[in-house]
Design a protein around this motif. Structure first.
Motif, mmCIF file in Angstrom:
data_model
loop_
_atom_site.group_PDB
_atom_site.id
_atom_site.type_symbol
_atom_site.label_atom_id
_atom_site.label_comp_id
_atom_site.label_asym_id
_atom_site.label_seq_id
_atom_site.Cartn_x
_atom_site.Cartn_y
_atom_site.Cartn_z
ATOM 1 N N LEU A 233 0.707 -1.169 0.006
ATOM 2 C CA LEU A 233 -0.064 -0.026 0.072
ATOM 3 C C LEU A 233 1.055 1.209 0.003
ATOM 4 N N TYR A 234 0.353 2.434 -0.236
ATOM 5 C CA TYR A 234 0.965 3.573 -0.429
ATOM 6 C C TYR A 234 1.035 4.301 1.003
ATOM 7 N N ASP A 235 2.063 5.250 1.365
ATOM 8 C CA ASP A 235 1.956 5.881 2.386
ATOM 9 C C ASP A 235 2.650 7.314 2.231
ATOM 10 N N MET A 236 2.220 8.383 3.139
ATOM 11 C CA MET A 236 2.627 9.550 2.871
ATOM 12 C C MET A 236 3.463 9.912 4.084
ATOM 13 N N PHE A 237 3.900 8.947 4.705
ATOM 14 C CA PHE A 237 4.680 9.156 6.055
ATOM 15 C C PHE A 237 5.906 7.923 5.815
ATOM 16 N N VAL A 238 6.880 8.199 6.532
ATOM 17 C CA VAL A 238 8.006 6.973 6.825
ATOM 18 C C VAL A 238 7.623 7.024 8.277
ATOM 19 N N GLY A 239 7.879 5.892 8.719
ATOM 20 C CA GLY A 239 7.934 5.211 10.238
ATOM 21 C C GLY A 239 7.962 3.884 10.513
ATOM 22 N N GLY A 240 7.556 3.787 11.759
ATOM 23 C CA GLY A 240 7.449 2.301 12.081
ATOM 24 C C GLY A 240 6.950 2.257 13.375
ATOM 25 N N VAL A 241 7.378 1.063 14.075
ATOM 26 C CA VAL A 241 6.900 0.967 15.532
ATOM 27 C C VAL A 241 8.169 1.674 16.475
ATOM 28 N N VAL A 242 7.827 1.578 17.584
ATOM 29 C CA VAL A 242 8.660 2.198 18.688
ATOM 30 C C VAL A 242 9.126 0.941 19.324
ATOM 31 N N GLY A 243 10.396 0.762 19.500
ATOM 32 C CA GLY A 243 10.980 -0.313 20.135
ATOM 33 C C GLY A 243 10.716 -0.427 21.660
ATOM 34 N N ALA A 244 10.777 -1.397 22.425
ATOM 35 C CA ALA A 244 10.741 -1.578 23.914
ATOM 36 C C ALA A 244 11.823 -0.623 24.526
ATOM 37 N N GLY A 245 11.408 0.486 25.185
ATOM 38 C CA GLY A 245 12.162 1.222 25.893
ATOM 39 C C GLY A 245 12.608 2.511 25.409
ATOM 40 N N GLU A 246 12.348 2.420 23.791
ATOM 41 C CA GLU A 246 12.622 3.749 23.008
ATOM 42 C C GLU A 246 11.847 4.860 23.065
ATOM 43 N N SER A 247 12.127 6.032 23.110
ATOM 44 C CA SER A 247 11.353 7.320 23.161
ATOM 45 C C SER A 247 10.860 7.309 21.668
ATOM 46 N N TYR A 248 9.685 8.154 21.704
ATOM 47 C CA TYR A 248 9.282 8.338 20.246
ATOM 48 C C TYR A 248 10.028 9.263 19.582
ATOM 49 N N ASP A 249 10.839 10.105 20.205
ATOM 50 C CA ASP A 249 11.579 11.073 19.275
ATOM 51 C C ASP A 249 12.908 10.453 18.938
ATOM 52 N N ASP A 250 13.144 9.366 19.490
ATOM 53 C CA ASP A 250 14.604 8.565 18.947
ATOM 54 C C ASP A 250 14.122 7.724 17.949
ATOM 55 N N ALA A 251 12.834 7.006 18.071
ATOM 56 C CA ALA A 251 12.298 6.216 17.109
ATOM 57 C C ALA A 251 12.254 7.071 15.756
ATOM 58 N N ALA A 252 11.377 8.075 15.871
ATOM 59 C CA ALA A 252 11.219 9.116 14.734
ATOM 60 C C ALA A 252 12.362 9.270 13.844
ATOM 61 N N LEU A 253 13.656 9.666 14.597
ATOM 62 C CA LEU A 253 15.033 9.915 13.913
ATOM 63 C C LEU A 253 15.381 8.668 13.304
ATOM 64 N N ARG A 254 15.296 7.646 14.170
ATOM 65 C CA ARG A 254 15.845 6.051 13.591
ATOM 66 C C ARG A 254 15.311 5.734 12.143
ATOM 67 N N GLU A 255 13.746 5.784 12.431
ATOM 68 C CA GLU A 255 12.834 5.382 11.438
ATOM 69 C C GLU A 255 13.149 6.266 10.163
ATOM 70 N N ALA A 256 12.994 7.577 10.294
ATOM 71 C CA ALA A 256 13.242 8.351 9.065
ATOM 72 C C ALA A 256 14.366 8.130 8.309
ATOM 73 N N GLU A 257 15.561 8.005 8.948
ATOM 74 C CA GLU A 257 17.035 7.748 8.464
ATOM 75 C C GLU A 257 17.014 6.405 7.894
ATOM 76 N N GLU A 258 16.270 5.361 8.574
ATOM 77 C CA GLU A 258 16.469 4.047 8.010
ATOM 78 C C GLU A 258 15.316 3.909 6.612
#
Length: 171
Positions: A62-87
């Motif tokens: 399916l199409y998406d207009m966002f990049v992103g994904g799940v937040v890992g256990a113990g990970e902050s939303y902010d850290d997950a946002a940077l990690r997922e965007a770069e990945e």
């Protein structure tokens, strides 16, 4: 590691951690967890849009207009946002995405997650992960709007996009 084995925090209706489980179990049992949605725009303000690969555990092809994904256990939303965007964009050195708001996505059929929405300007050449992204382009917002009725979008991203429009209009 197999993505289905990644450990996620399981959260309640108030986004409080109540346990942890492997991603595959979280999806299979419909356990509430955390995700990040990042709207990436290029230097010209166009929105990064992509089609997910057919091998994705949730919403394949399916199409998406966002990049992103799940937040890992113990990970902050902010850290997950940077990690997922770069990945997903295939870049390093991206500015930290700016947090906008959070909402509870619930499709009424056992899929529910807290979704933190961010935005980021990506002026780097993108090289999306071939395991995650089958097609991509930066599209003007008007084209994204025009494609809303033509393309099959991930339902949580579509909900996030509607919430983002409301947020930007001040509603």
């Amino acid at each position: 590691m197999n993505p289905a084995d990644e450990i996620l925090d399981v959260v309640d209706e108030h986004d409080r951690v109540v346990g942890q489980s492997p991603r595959g179990e979280v999806y299979a049992r419909g356990l509430r967890h955390r995700c990040v949605f990042i709207q990436a725009r290029d230097a010209r303000g166009r929105v990064f849009v992509h089609r997910r690969t057919p091998t994705k555990l949730v919403f394949p092809s399916l199409y998406d207009m966002f990049v992103g994904g799940v937040v890992g256990a113990g990970e902050s939303y902010d850290d997950a946002a940077l990690r997922e965007a770069e990945e997903e964009l295939g870049v390093t050195g991206l500015p930290r995405p700016s947090y906008l708001f959070k909402f509870l996505y619930d499709d009424g059929a056992g899929r529910s997650w807290w979704s933190a929405v961010y935005e980021v300007r990506c002026e780097l050449p993108v090289r999306p992960q071939v395991e995650e992204v089958a097609w991509h382009d930066f599209l003007p917002e008007s084209e994204v709007e025009a494609r809303l009725g033509d393309w099959e979008w991930v339902p949580d991203g579509r909900a996030g996009y509607e919430k983002l429009r409301e947020y930007r209009s001040g509603r």
